[in-house]
Design an enzyme around this catalytic site. Structure first.
Site, PDB file in Angstrom:
ATOM      1  N   LYS A  11       0.829  -1.211   0.000  1.00 56.60           N
ATOM      2  CA  LYS A  11       0.000   0.000   0.000  1.00 56.60           C
ATOM      3  C   LYS A  11       0.866   1.266   0.000  1.00 56.60           C
ATOM      4  O   LYS A  11       2.076   1.215   0.258  1.00 56.60           O
ATOM      5  CB  LYS A  11      -0.931  -0.033   1.210  1.00 56.60           C
ATOM      6  CG  LYS A  11      -1.929  -1.197   1.174  1.00 56.60           C
ATOM      7  CD  LYS A  11      -2.969  -1.048   2.281  1.00 56.60           C
ATOM      8  CE  LYS A  11      -3.983  -2.171   2.240  1.00 56.60           C
ATOM      9  NZ  LYS A  11      -5.112  -1.936   3.188  1.00 56.60           N
ATOM     10  N   TYR A  51     -12.272  -2.272  -4.144  1.00 52.94           N
ATOM     11  CA  TYR A  51     -12.803  -2.545  -2.800  1.00 52.94           C
ATOM     12  C   TYR A  51     -14.331  -2.468  -2.760  1.00 52.94           C
ATOM     13  O   TYR A  51     -14.898  -2.206  -1.695  1.00 52.94           O
ATOM     14  CB  TYR A  51     -12.225  -1.545  -1.797  1.00 52.94           C
ATOM     15  CG  TYR A  51     -10.816  -1.886  -1.323  1.00 52.94           C
ATOM     16  CD1 TYR A  51     -10.572  -3.011  -0.547  1.00 52.94           C
ATOM     17  CD2 TYR A  51      -9.741  -1.054  -1.610  1.00 52.94           C
ATOM     18  CE1 TYR A  51      -9.299  -3.310  -0.083  1.00 52.94           C
ATOM     19  CE2 TYR A  51      -8.449  -1.347  -1.151  1.00 52.94           C
ATOM     20  CZ  TYR A  51      -8.252  -2.482  -0.384  1.00 52.94           C
ATOM     21  OH  TYR A  51      -6.996  -2.792   0.083  1.00 52.94           O
ATOM     22  N   PHE A  59     -15.883   2.876   6.552  1.00 53.85           N
ATOM     23  CA  PHE A  59     -14.500   3.272   6.234  1.00 53.85           C
ATOM     24  C   PHE A  59     -14.218   3.307   4.738  1.00 53.85           C
ATOM     25  O   PHE A  59     -13.093   3.604   4.335  1.00 53.85           O
ATOM     26  CB  PHE A  59     -13.512   2.324   6.939  1.00 53.85           C
ATOM     27  CG  PHE A  59     -13.684   0.858   6.616  1.00 53.85           C
ATOM     28  CD1 PHE A  59     -13.165   0.301   5.445  1.00 53.85           C
ATOM     29  CD2 PHE A  59     -14.361   0.015   7.490  1.00 53.85           C
ATOM     30  CE1 PHE A  59     -13.324  -1.046   5.147  1.00 53.85           C
ATOM     31  CE2 PHE A  59     -14.527  -1.340   7.200  1.00 53.85           C
ATOM     32  CZ  PHE A  59     -14.002  -1.864   6.020  1.00 53.85           C
ATOM     33  N   ASN A 114      -2.164   0.269   6.629  1.00 50.70           N
ATOM     34  CA  ASN A 114      -1.730  -1.012   7.212  1.00 50.70           C
ATOM     35  C   ASN A 114      -0.811  -1.816   6.280  1.00 50.70           C
ATOM     36  O   ASN A 114      -0.778  -3.043   6.322  1.00 50.70           O
ATOM     37  CB  ASN A 114      -2.925  -1.834   7.712  1.00 50.70           C
ATOM     38  CG  ASN A 114      -3.832  -2.319   6.597  1.00 50.70           C
ATOM     39  OD1 ASN A 114      -3.692  -1.890   5.449  1.00 50.70           O
ATOM     40  ND2 ASN A 114      -4.757  -3.192   6.924  1.00 50.70           N
ATOM     41  N   HIS A 117      -2.155  -5.438   1.502  1.00 49.97           N
ATOM     42  CA  HIS A 117      -3.447  -6.113   1.326  1.00 49.97           C
ATOM     43  C   HIS A 117      -3.161  -7.506   0.816  1.00 49.97           C
ATOM     44  O   HIS A 117      -2.215  -7.706   0.044  1.00 49.97           O
ATOM     45  CB  HIS A 117      -4.312  -5.376   0.289  1.00 49.97           C
ATOM     46  CG  HIS A 117      -5.497  -6.195  -0.161  1.00 49.97           C
ATOM     47  ND1 HIS A 117      -6.667  -6.265   0.554  1.00 49.97           N
ATOM     48  CD2 HIS A 117      -5.659  -7.016  -1.239  1.00 49.97           C
ATOM     49  CE1 HIS A 117      -7.505  -7.088  -0.072  1.00 49.97           C
ATOM     50  NE2 HIS A 117      -6.926  -7.548  -1.166  1.00 49.97           N
ATOM     51  N   GLU A 128      -9.378 -10.641  -7.796  1.00 52.94           N
ATOM     52  CA  GLU A 128      -8.461  -9.523  -7.538  1.00 52.94           C
ATOM     53  C   GLU A 128      -7.265  -9.534  -8.491  1.00 52.94           C
ATOM     54  O   GLU A 128      -6.803  -8.478  -8.926  1.00 52.94           O
ATOM     55  CB  GLU A 128      -7.998  -9.560  -6.080  1.00 52.94           C
ATOM     56  CG  GLU A 128      -9.133  -9.282  -5.099  1.00 52.94           C
ATOM     57  CD  GLU A 128      -8.684  -9.242  -3.647  1.00 52.94           C
ATOM     58  OE1 GLU A 128      -9.539  -8.967  -2.791  1.00 52.94           O
ATOM     59  OE2 GLU A 128      -7.492  -9.472  -3.362  1.00 52.94           O
TER      60      GLU A 128
HETATM   61  P1  CMP Z   1      -7.370  -4.646   3.533  1.00 50.45           P
HETATM   62  O1  CMP Z   1      -6.883  -5.990   3.877  1.00 50.45           O
HETATM   63  O2  CMP Z   1      -6.757  -3.939   2.381  1.00 50.45           O
HETATM   64  O3  CMP Z   1      -8.966  -4.721   3.279  1.00 50.45           O
HETATM   65  C1  CMP Z   1      -9.814  -3.604   3.441  1.00 50.45           C
HETATM   66  C2  CMP Z   1      -9.156  -2.492   4.181  1.00 50.45           C
HETATM   67  O4  CMP Z   1     -10.031  -1.572   4.804  1.00 50.45           O
HETATM   68  C3  CMP Z   1      -8.333  -3.049   5.316  1.00 50.45           C
HETATM   69  O5  CMP Z   1      -7.206  -3.713   4.803  1.00 50.45           O
HETATM   70  C4  CMP Z   1      -8.053  -1.805   6.134  1.00 50.45           C
HETATM   71  O6  CMP Z   1      -6.911  -1.102   5.672  1.00 50.45           O
HETATM   72  C5  CMP Z   1      -9.283  -0.927   5.858  1.00 50.45           C
HETATM   73  N1  CMP Z   1     -10.123  -0.754   7.054  1.00 50.45           N
HETATM   74  C6  CMP Z   1     -10.338   0.409   7.698  1.00 50.45           C
HETATM   75  N2  CMP Z   1     -11.156   0.222   8.756  1.00 50.45           N
HETATM   76  C7  CMP Z   1     -11.462  -1.103   8.783  1.00 50.45           C
HETATM   77  C8  CMP Z   1     -12.253  -1.920   9.644  1.00 50.45           C
HETATM   78  N3  CMP Z   1     -12.904  -1.420  10.702  1.00 50.45           N
HETATM   79  N4  CMP Z   1     -12.336  -3.254   9.382  1.00 50.45           N
HETATM   80  C9  CMP Z   1     -11.687  -3.790   8.303  1.00 50.45           C
HETATM   81  N5  CMP Z   1     -10.921  -3.054   7.453  1.00 50.45           N
HETATM   82  C10 CMP Z   1     -10.812  -1.733   7.692  1.00 50.45           C
END
Ligand code: CMP
Length: 140
Positions: A11, A51, A59, A114, A117, A128
């Protein structure tokens, strides 16, 4: 254990921190191989399409903004049990809950920023992967 493919995205936060090499090293040292790789800057609309499954979540807007805030590195990872193994190496979505030694524990700042992904199932991996890559651009 089946040989699988999964989609990994490094990311914008991790790209900006210059830790691409460290993340790929972890994949390679744990039995995953890079079968395709592409660096791109997503538009908010493209991030939204990727997404779409989260469109109703509170979010979603912040997620699309963040994922289009800088370049991402999309990769196809291949190896035995690749979907599960990649998720183990990433650690929990929220870095506060991620096990020590995982990518998110070491490189993520927040649940939004974070670091990585990874597809959550073989079925979603196929969808994906096809979002970023044409079949001809994936090597075994
Ligand atoms: P990712 O694995 O990329 O999938 C969706 C993303 O949404 C997740 O990582 C997080 O970066 C983001 N996100 C933000 N808030 C939440 C939440 N409460 N629960 C899950 N994903 C979240």
């Amino acid at each position: 254990m089946p040989v699988q493919r999964t989609l990994s995205i490094i990311k914008p936060d991790a790209v900006a921190k210059n830790v691409i090499g460290d993340i790929i090293r972890r994949f390679e040292e744990n039995g995953l191989s890079v079968a395709a790789m592409r660096m791109t800057l997503l538009t908010p609309a493209e991030a939204g399409r990727f997404y779409a499954v989260h469109a109703e979540r509170p979010f979603y807007g912040d997620l699309c903004s963040f994922m289009s805030s800088g370049p991402v590195l999309a990769m196809v990872l291949e190896g035995k049990n690749a979907v599960k193994l990649n998720r183990e190496l990433m650690g929990a979505t929220n870095p506060k809950e991620a096990e020590a030694g995982t990518i998110r524990a070491d490189h993520a700042d927040s649940i939004d920023a974070n670091a990585v992904h990874g597809s959550d199932s073989a079925e979603n991996a196929a969808t994906e992967i096809s979002f970023f890559f044409a079949g001809l651009d994936i090597q075994s």
